[in-house]
Design a protein around this motif. Structure first.
Motif, mmCIF file in Angstrom:
data_model
loop_
_atom_site.group_PDB
_atom_site.id
_atom_site.type_symbol
_atom_site.label_atom_id
_atom_site.label_comp_id
_atom_site.label_asym_id
_atom_site.label_seq_id
_atom_site.Cartn_x
_atom_site.Cartn_y
_atom_site.Cartn_z
ATOM 1 N N GLU A 27 3.780 -2.612 -44.616
ATOM 2 C CA GLU A 27 3.313 -2.985 -43.273
ATOM 3 C C GLU A 27 3.126 -1.738 -42.392
ATOM 4 N N ILE A 35 -0.056 -4.311 -38.004
ATOM 5 C CA ILE A 35 1.233 -4.776 -37.464
ATOM 6 C C ILE A 35 0.983 -5.680 -36.258
ATOM 7 N N LYS A 38 0.169 -9.127 -37.313
ATOM 8 C CA LYS A 38 1.373 -9.863 -37.762
ATOM 9 C C LYS A 38 2.165 -10.360 -36.558
ATOM 10 N N HIS A 68 8.807 -8.000 -36.867
ATOM 11 C CA HIS A 68 7.489 -7.352 -36.753
ATOM 12 C C HIS A 68 7.386 -6.508 -35.485
#
Ligand SMILES: N=c1c2ncn([C@@H]3O[C@H](COP(=O)(O)OP(=O)(O)OP(=O)(O)O)[C@@H](O)[C@H]3O)c2ncn1[C@@H]1O[C@H](COP(=O)(O)O)[C@@H](O)[C@H]1O
Length: 87
Positions: A27, A35, A38, A68
């Motif tokens: 990620e 990111i 997400k 996240h």
């Protein structure tokens, strides 16, 4: 089980050590754009879980959103103290 700062430290050590197979490394390598997507996706899942699902489902989604957000913090070089000063 991790608290906010423990999870942050795990994510930061993944960024430094880059272990094989780490979803966090993948990620981080995706960059801010990936990111950010997400974060938006998980935020929507938090909303849906809070509106239509159980408290446990909501907690799971909230924990994923926090993960996240912390991946983004590490990517940007932001530390928990940088966030706390605005709380
Ligand atoms: N807390 C988390 C965590 N929360 C969420 N996620 C990831 O975030 C995504 C959210 O799950 P969803 O079911 O919503 O995802 P999905 O849309 O089906 O998944 P994708 O297809 O997008 O991967 C999944 O990819 C999870 O792996 C997390 N991944 C890792 N951690 C912790 O981070 C640490 C480091 O993980 P690794 O880097 O994988 O070793 C470990 O201690 C983990 O506990």
């Amino acid at each position: 089980m991790n608290d906010f700062e423990q999870l942050y430290n795990i994510i930061q050590s993944r960024a430094q050590e880059r272990p094989e197979g780490s979803g966090t490394v993948k990620e981080l390598d995706g960059g801010v754009h990936t990111i950010g997507k997400k974060i938006v996706e998980e935020a929507a899942e938090v909303w849906m879980a809070c509106e239509f699902e159980s408290d446990e489902a909501a907690c799971i989604e909230i924990s994923q959103l926090i993960y996240h957000l912390q991946v983004m913090m590490v990517k940007k070089g932001l530390k928990p103290e940088d966030i706390y000063q605005h709380m």
